[in-house]
Design an enzyme around this catalytic site. Structure first.
Site, PDB file in Angstrom:
ATOM      1  N   ILE A   1       0.828  -1.204   0.000  1.00 52.12           N
ATOM      2  CA  ILE A   1       0.000   0.000   0.000  1.00 52.12           C
ATOM      3  C   ILE A   1       0.865   1.259   0.000  1.00 52.12           C
ATOM      4  O   ILE A   1       0.572   2.237  -0.676  1.00 52.12           O
ATOM      5  CB  ILE A   1      -0.923   0.026   1.248  1.00 52.12           C
ATOM      6  CG1 ILE A   1      -1.601  -1.328   1.455  1.00 52.12           C
ATOM      7  CG2 ILE A   1      -1.924   1.162   1.165  1.00 52.12           C
ATOM      8  CD1 ILE A   1      -2.322  -1.866   0.244  1.00 52.12           C
ATOM      9  N   GLU A   2       1.919   1.224   0.770  1.00 50.31           N
ATOM     10  CA  GLU A   2       2.749   2.410   0.944  1.00 50.31           C
ATOM     11  C   GLU A   2       3.563   2.761  -0.305  1.00 50.31           C
ATOM     12  O   GLU A   2       3.648   3.922  -0.692  1.00 50.31           O
ATOM     13  CB  GLU A   2       3.706   2.203   2.126  1.00 50.31           C
ATOM     14  CG  GLU A   2       3.049   2.294   3.491  1.00 50.31           C
ATOM     15  CD  GLU A   2       2.642   3.720   3.833  1.00 50.31           C
ATOM     16  OE1 GLU A   2       3.114   4.662   3.183  1.00 50.31           O
ATOM     17  OE2 GLU A   2       1.841   3.880   4.766  1.00 50.31           O
TER      18      GLU A   2
END
Length: 474
Positions: free
Chosen positions: A104-105
């Site tokens: 996600i990051e």
């Protein structure tokens, strides 16, 4: 000339510092002993964060599941790092779906830089990185280092879980900030409303509102890829890399060569190094695939050339790259590229820049205190316009420099001149300051057209090589 090679030590145990966070409620402990299984099974076995089911999760599932190529590219990048992250999570008794958070990051890109200047696989801001002992210097940025950033991220997540006692809220705080989540909790409590991620999501900015749903979506896909027509590549349940200690400065190019790795693969495992030389003592480690670490050690024992070709130079006064390059006998473009200095920027006094080693000290390492404290400080120079000056019979470098209010070093740097002699008819390129005092542009120090032939044109801007890019998907 022969040099003494670096005697390296190879360790299969990644370095992990002591935990800095404290927890008010201990997370469950996971012990996974089936070493024959695929790493995906190991990750699934350690899932422990309560599932979330809402419209945001459905939306994120649709986004990810319809982008199979994106999923597989991200998995391919992450395959280098996942075993290490899972190992560290299990040591701490933390849920293993947190190993998917870099999905996600940063899409598992340790070179990623967000629009807010967060950096690395775990996307640390500069200040937060410093809070968790991630050193950021001219030579390296530990926010991008695989071992250090993972250790810091898990310390931070563990601390947040200790504050909130809830992994969903801890993850919201990782994205939004613990103070923001605490204020939202107080607001909910004052209204007598539930205090959980789903109930509080209306108080969160959109990015945070979608943050845990993104992780939930990826978690669901990894849990049952067949339901989404995705075939995940098998990941071996064993380390991808080992740590190698170094005791001498070594060029990134040389280290990759000794390990028989491409620069791309070497950099993927060692993205924290900002410059073409790896400085530091035995506390500085490089990561290599196991087989390549053995090759590195063997090739290093036979290496006859210099390990490093770089030295440092402290800039005594604020000046242009052109004049610096002239003093150092280098091309301005080379100094800019090696030191990541944008065009039209001045280098401030006290800055440290990287330059090729001299023949007088071919095997001298950069002092550890210099590597630790070196800074490159730049500032925007005065706007300039490029003029072309045709050299006359009576012209000299000194007379031309006086006429245009520049220095001889500048003239030599702009024109790559090695000698002081000029030839009549020769054309010199000159950057002169521009002062905008009215609707008409005035050239400082040169208000009248000189007798010699020249014409003005805008100065060219050199492209700057920067690391990383924007975070994908929101």
């Amino acid at each position: 000339m022969n040099t003494s090679p670096d005697i390296s030590k190879i360790s299969t145990s990644p370095v992990s510092s002591a935990l800095t966070g404290t927890s008010s409620s201990e997370p469950a402990s996971f012990v996974y002993t089936n070493q024959e299984a695929d790493l995906w099974e190991r990750i699934r076995a350690g899932y422990a964060i309560p599932d979330l089911n809402n419209k945001q999760v459905d939306s994120q599932l649709t986004w990810y599941s319809t982008r199979t190529d994106y999923i597989l590219r991200t998995v391919q990048r992450g395959s280098r790092y996942l075993y290490h992250v899972v190992e560290e999570l299990e040591k701490r008794g933390m849920p293993t779906e947190l190993a998917l958070l870099p999905f996600i990051e940063s899409a598992f890109n340790p070179q990623a830089i967000s629009t807010a200047k967060a950096s690395g696989m775990w996307q640390f801001m500069a200040a937060t990185g410093k809070d968790f002992n991630l050193k950021q210097s001219m030579f390296k940025d530990d926010r991008r280092g695989i071992l250090d950033s993972t250790d810091a991220a898990l310390n931070y997540l563990e601390r947040l879980y200790g504050i909130f006692g809830d992994w969903q809220l801890a993850l919201a705080a990782y994205n939004w900030g613990e103070g923001s989540v605490q204020r939202a909790i107080k607001k909910q409590q004052a209204l007598g409303l539930p205090v959980d991620f789903d109930s509080m999501s209306g108080l969160m900015p959109q990015e945070t509102r979608n943050y845990f749903p993104k992780l939930q979506a990826v978690k669901n896909i990894i849990a049952h890829p067949e339901q989404f027509n995705i075939s995940l590549p098998a990941l071996e349940n064993q380390p991808y890399f080992v740590t190698v200690e170094k005791t001498r400065d070594i060029d990134v190019r040389v280290a990759a060569q000794l390990a028989e790795l491409s620069m791309e693969e070497f950099t993927a495992l060692n993205p924290q190094f900002n410059r073409p030389v790896i400085t530091g003592d035995s506390n500085t480690k490089i990561l290599l695939p196991t087989d390549n670490a053995n090759l590195y050690k063997e090739n290093l024992s036979k290496w006859q050339g210099p390990l490093s070709s770089w030295a440092t130079y402290t800039v005594p006064r604020t000046e242009k790259v052109e004049s610096l390059a002239q003093k150092l006998g280098q091309k301005p473009e080379f100094i800019r590229e090696v030191n990541l200095i944008p065009a039209k920027m001045l280098v401030k006094a006290g800055s440290t820049i990287l330059i090729p080693k001299s023949s007088k000290a071919p095997d001298q390492d950069i002092a550890p205190e210099v590597a630790e404290k070196a800074q490159l400080i730049i500032e925007k120079g005065v706007a300039t316009r490029q003029l072309n000056h045709k050299v006359g019979r009576q012209d000299s470098l000194n007379s031309i420099a006086r006429r245009y209010h520049v220095t001889v070093a500048d003239l030599k740097g702009w024109n790559n001149l090695k000698r002081d002699n000029l030839n009549p008819g020769q054309t010199l390129h000159i950057q002169v300051p521009v002062l905008a005092k009215s609707r008409h542009t005035a050239v400082a120090g040169h208000q009248k057209t000189p007798a010699h032939n020249f014409h003005a044109r805008p100065a060219k801007t050199l492209a700057v090589n920067t690391r990383g890019g924007k975070k994908p998907h929101g």
